[in-house]
Design a protein around this motif. Structure first.
Motif, PDB file in Angstrom:
ATOM      1  N   ALA A   1       0.828  -1.215   0.000  1.00 41.57           N
ATOM      2  CA  ALA A   1       0.000   0.000   0.000  1.00 41.57           C
ATOM      3  C   ALA A   1       0.862   1.264   0.000  1.00 41.57           C
ATOM      4  CB  ALA A   1      -0.942  -0.011   1.206  1.00 41.57           C
ATOM      5  N   GLY A   2       2.117   1.133   0.410  1.00 40.17           N
ATOM      6  CA  GLY A   2       3.043   2.266   0.361  1.00 40.17           C
ATOM      7  C   GLY A   2       3.614   2.510  -1.024  1.00 40.17           C
ATOM      8  N   GLY A   3       3.182   1.711  -2.023  1.00 39.94           N
ATOM      9  CA  GLY A   3       3.625   1.899  -3.414  1.00 39.94           C
ATOM     10  C   GLY A   3       4.629   0.841  -3.832  1.00 39.94           C
ATOM     11  N   ALA A   4       4.509   0.370  -5.072  1.00 42.64           N
ATOM     12  CA  ALA A   4       5.415  -0.663  -5.603  1.00 42.64           C
ATOM     13  C   ALA A   4       6.608  -0.054  -6.327  1.00 42.64           C
ATOM     14  CB  ALA A   4       4.654  -1.598  -6.531  1.00 42.64           C
ATOM     15  N   GLY A   5       6.649   1.293  -6.411  1.00 45.90           N
ATOM     16  CA  GLY A   5       7.795   1.993  -6.990  1.00 45.90           C
ATOM     17  C   GLY A   5       8.518   2.811  -5.935  1.00 45.90           C
ATOM     18  N   LEU A   6       9.352   3.726  -6.403  1.00 39.55           N
ATOM     19  CA  LEU A   6      10.173   4.537  -5.486  1.00 39.55           C
ATOM     20  C   LEU A   6       9.335   5.468  -4.604  1.00 39.55           C
ATOM     21  CD1 LEU A   6      13.026   5.604  -4.631  1.00 39.55           C
ATOM     22  CD2 LEU A   6      12.872   7.210  -6.562  1.00 39.55           C
ATOM     23  N   ALA A   7       8.240   5.985  -5.131  1.00 38.58           N
ATOM     24  CA  ALA A   7       7.424   6.936  -4.361  1.00 38.58           C
ATOM     25  C   ALA A   7       6.887   6.260  -3.098  1.00 38.58           C
ATOM     26  CB  ALA A   7       6.271   7.438  -5.215  1.00 38.58           C
ATOM     27  N   ASN A   8       6.890   7.019  -2.005  1.00 33.72           N
ATOM     28  CA  ASN A   8       6.424   6.498  -0.722  1.00 33.72           C
ATOM     29  C   ASN A   8       5.019   7.028  -0.445  1.00 33.72           C
ATOM     30  OD1 ASN A   8       5.966   5.857   1.960  1.00 33.72           O
ATOM     31  ND2 ASN A   8       8.108   6.206   2.553  1.00 33.72           N
ATOM     32  N   TYR A   9       4.011   6.182  -0.703  1.00 34.62           N
ATOM     33  CA  TYR A   9       2.619   6.633  -0.574  1.00 34.62           C
ATOM     34  C   TYR A   9       2.228   6.866   0.892  1.00 34.62           C
ATOM     35  CZ  TYR A   9       1.950   5.032  -5.454  1.00 34.62           C
ATOM     36  OH  TYR A   9       2.027   4.828  -6.818  1.00 34.62           O
ATOM     37  N   PHE A  10       3.065   6.421   1.835  1.00 36.86           N
ATOM     38  CA  PHE A  10       2.787   6.763   3.235  1.00 36.86           C
ATOM     39  C   PHE A  10       3.141   8.230   3.507  1.00 36.86           C
ATOM     40  CE2 PHE A  10       3.635   2.028   4.331  1.00 36.86           C
ATOM     41  CZ  PHE A  10       2.326   1.707   4.041  1.00 36.86           C
ATOM     42  N   LYS A  11       3.898   8.846   2.575  1.00 36.90           N
ATOM     43  CA  LYS A  11       4.328  10.235   2.770  1.00 36.90           C
ATOM     44  C   LYS A  11       3.972  11.155   1.612  1.00 36.90           C
ATOM     45  CE  LYS A  11       8.451   8.912   5.444  1.00 36.90           C
ATOM     46  NZ  LYS A  11       9.914   8.906   5.423  1.00 36.90           N
ATOM     47  N   GLN A  12       3.795  10.585   0.392  1.00 36.69           N
ATOM     48  CA  GLN A  12       3.607  11.409  -0.804  1.00 36.69           C
ATOM     49  C   GLN A  12       2.295  11.050  -1.474  1.00 36.69           C
ATOM     50  OE1 GLN A  12       7.704   9.803  -1.856  1.00 36.69           O
ATOM     51  NE2 GLN A  12       7.283  11.161  -3.582  1.00 36.69           N
ATOM     52  N   LYS A  13       1.775  11.996  -2.246  1.00 33.09           N
ATOM     53  CA  LYS A  13       0.549  11.738  -3.007  1.00 33.09           C
ATOM     54  C   LYS A  13       0.908  10.934  -4.265  1.00 33.09           C
ATOM     55  CE  LYS A  13      -3.178  14.574  -5.123  1.00 33.09           C
ATOM     56  NZ  LYS A  13      -3.390  13.702  -6.236  1.00 33.09           N
ATOM     57  N   PRO A  14       0.214   9.811  -4.514  1.00 33.08           N
ATOM     58  CA  PRO A  14       0.488   9.029  -5.720  1.00 33.08           C
ATOM     59  C   PRO A  14       0.165   9.811  -6.993  1.00 33.08           C
ATOM     60  CG  PRO A  14      -0.898   7.810  -4.173  1.00 33.08           C
ATOM     61  CD  PRO A  14      -0.817   9.205  -3.672  1.00 33.08           C
TER      62      PRO A  14
END
Ligand code: OVP
Length: 399
Positions: free
Chosen positions: A67-80
């Motif tokens: 759920a935190g994202g399967a790529g580099l972006a951190n969805y716990f901190k950044q907007k997808p």
């Protein structure tokens, strides 16, 4: 913590650079030698390069979230960059519900019904190319075959299919850093994303297709109408650029190994295991990320919460502690157990479709061609999420 952190290896390895795309394997070997978990200083992320650790992290979805994202972006901190995938970028219980739907739509029985059609269409594509004697394996095979068979199986019409190449590039740019490549593609988002969204709607999908079956799950109350559209989007996001890139890389690996091609040409029924071996040997999908929801450990190394973990599956697939002659392509080896499709609850749900497409292409070529030669320069696409060729000029010698 500070003492443990000081003992942990670090590296300036860049998983997204063009040098890495050209040849990542020397760097992977150094990372595996450096330790089970390596801090990548350029991005402030953790990298996991070894087979055992990659597998155990993939099998531990509670400590390593999607759920935190399967790529580099951190969805716990950044907007997808787009509404997250409800299967790839989701944890149980949401993932359990959506995965059940796609697992049913892409079940082995369904694949058996598609096999003859895929094989016939591969022969129709490949035979004239063999007659011609030379062609670009990316432009003329890899970028053509999946775009022709997969949207058909999904139930989508012919209009505007070139948009799928742009959309696929966007999706996999979304796995990497927000660089110029990402921004250039996102400039096309305003036209391409609504086009894709329209193709995901119930009324756009042919009765009896994969897409229509997803909407049957809506009618059965398993998922909402909006979730139905997002699952069709997942098939379009995950099912085209991956297979395009994998078929291209597979042909490249086989073209570089004439003795292996000879084995395949002598027995085209090896096409399926040959494809898996090329996924192990030189993968188009070299990594995936997880994100820690809370503090945890990997191989005894403490990891903070909300950290990005880069799982180097292509490195794991060359780990000499797991594979004999790891750096050799051998299409007759026992390749099952490779992690090129991932493993665990997020293991590729479409892997049977990918294998069917690649098997159709490789067996059609192997039936007609005794030798393959690379006749010119090979180039990699700029994609940050995939490792894929933009051209592969080949000459083929018919049997
Ligand atoms: C390799 C994958 C890749 C990209 C997108 C999605 C899945 C999705 O579910 O949207 S799996």
């Amino acid at each position: 913590m500070a003492v443990a952190a000081a003992r942990v290896a670090s590296s300036d390895f860049d998983p997204f650079s063009s040098e890495t795309r050209r040849n990542p394997y020397a760097a992977y070997e150094r990372l595996r030698a450096a330790g089970p978990v390596v801090r990548l200083t350029r991005y402030d992320i953790w990298a996991v390069p070894g087979f055992a650790e990659v597998k155990s992290v993939l099998e531990d979805h509670a400590n390593f979230s999607s759920a935190g994202g399967a790529g580099l972006a951190n969805y716990f901190k950044q907007k997808p960059w787009r509404p997250p995938s409800i299967i790839l970028e989701a944890d149980p219980p949401l993932h359990t519900r959506t995965r059940a739907v796609l697992a049913r739509v892409l079940s082995p029985g369904v694949m058996r019904r598609l096999a003859d059609e895929f094989k016939a269409r591969a022969v129709t594509l490949i035979d004239p190319l063999v007659e011609a004697g030379s062609f670009d394996a990316i432009r003329d095979i890899a970028e053509v075959f999946p775009i022709s068979v997969f949207p058909d199986a999904l139930g989508i019409d012919q209009e505007g299919r070139e948009n799928f190449l742009t959309y696929g590039a966007m999706v996999f740019a979304g796995f990497g850093p927000e660089n110029d490549y990402f921004r250039e593609l996102m400039a096309k988002a305003a036209t391409v994303l609504p086009w894709v969204a329209a193709k995901c709607q119930r009324q756009a999908l042919r009765p009896g297709s994969f897409g229509a079956q997803i909407y049957q799950a809506v009618d059965a109350g398993e998922i909402s109408e909006e979730e139905g559209a997002l699952l069709v989007r997942s098939l379009l996001s995950a099912g085209l650029d991956t297979t395009i890139s994998a078929i291209g890389m597979s042909l490249y690996s086989l073209a570089r190994a004439p003795a292996q091609w000879a084995v395949l040409a002598g027995n085209p029924t090896l096409a399926r295991s040959a494809f898996d071996e090329t996924l192990r040997y030189d993968s188009a999908a070299p990594f995936v990320f997880r994100t820690t929801p809370h503090e945890t450990v990997i191989a005894g190394v403490p990891i903070d919460g909300h950290e990005k973990i880069l799982l180097l599956v292509a490195s794991a697939n060359r780990d000499a502690t797991r594979w004999e002659r790891a750096d050799e392509l051998d299409i007759t080896r026992r390749v099952s157990g490779h992690v090129g499709f991932g493993v665990g609850i997020h293991g590729c749900v479409g892997q049977m479709v990918a294998r069917l497409e690649a098997e159709a292409v490789l067996s059609a070529l192997a039936a007609r061609v005794s030798r393959i030669e690379i006749t010119g320069d090979v180039a990699y696409r700029e994609s940050t999420g995939l490792r894929a060729l933009s051209c592969l000029p080949l000459r083929v010698i018919p049997k």
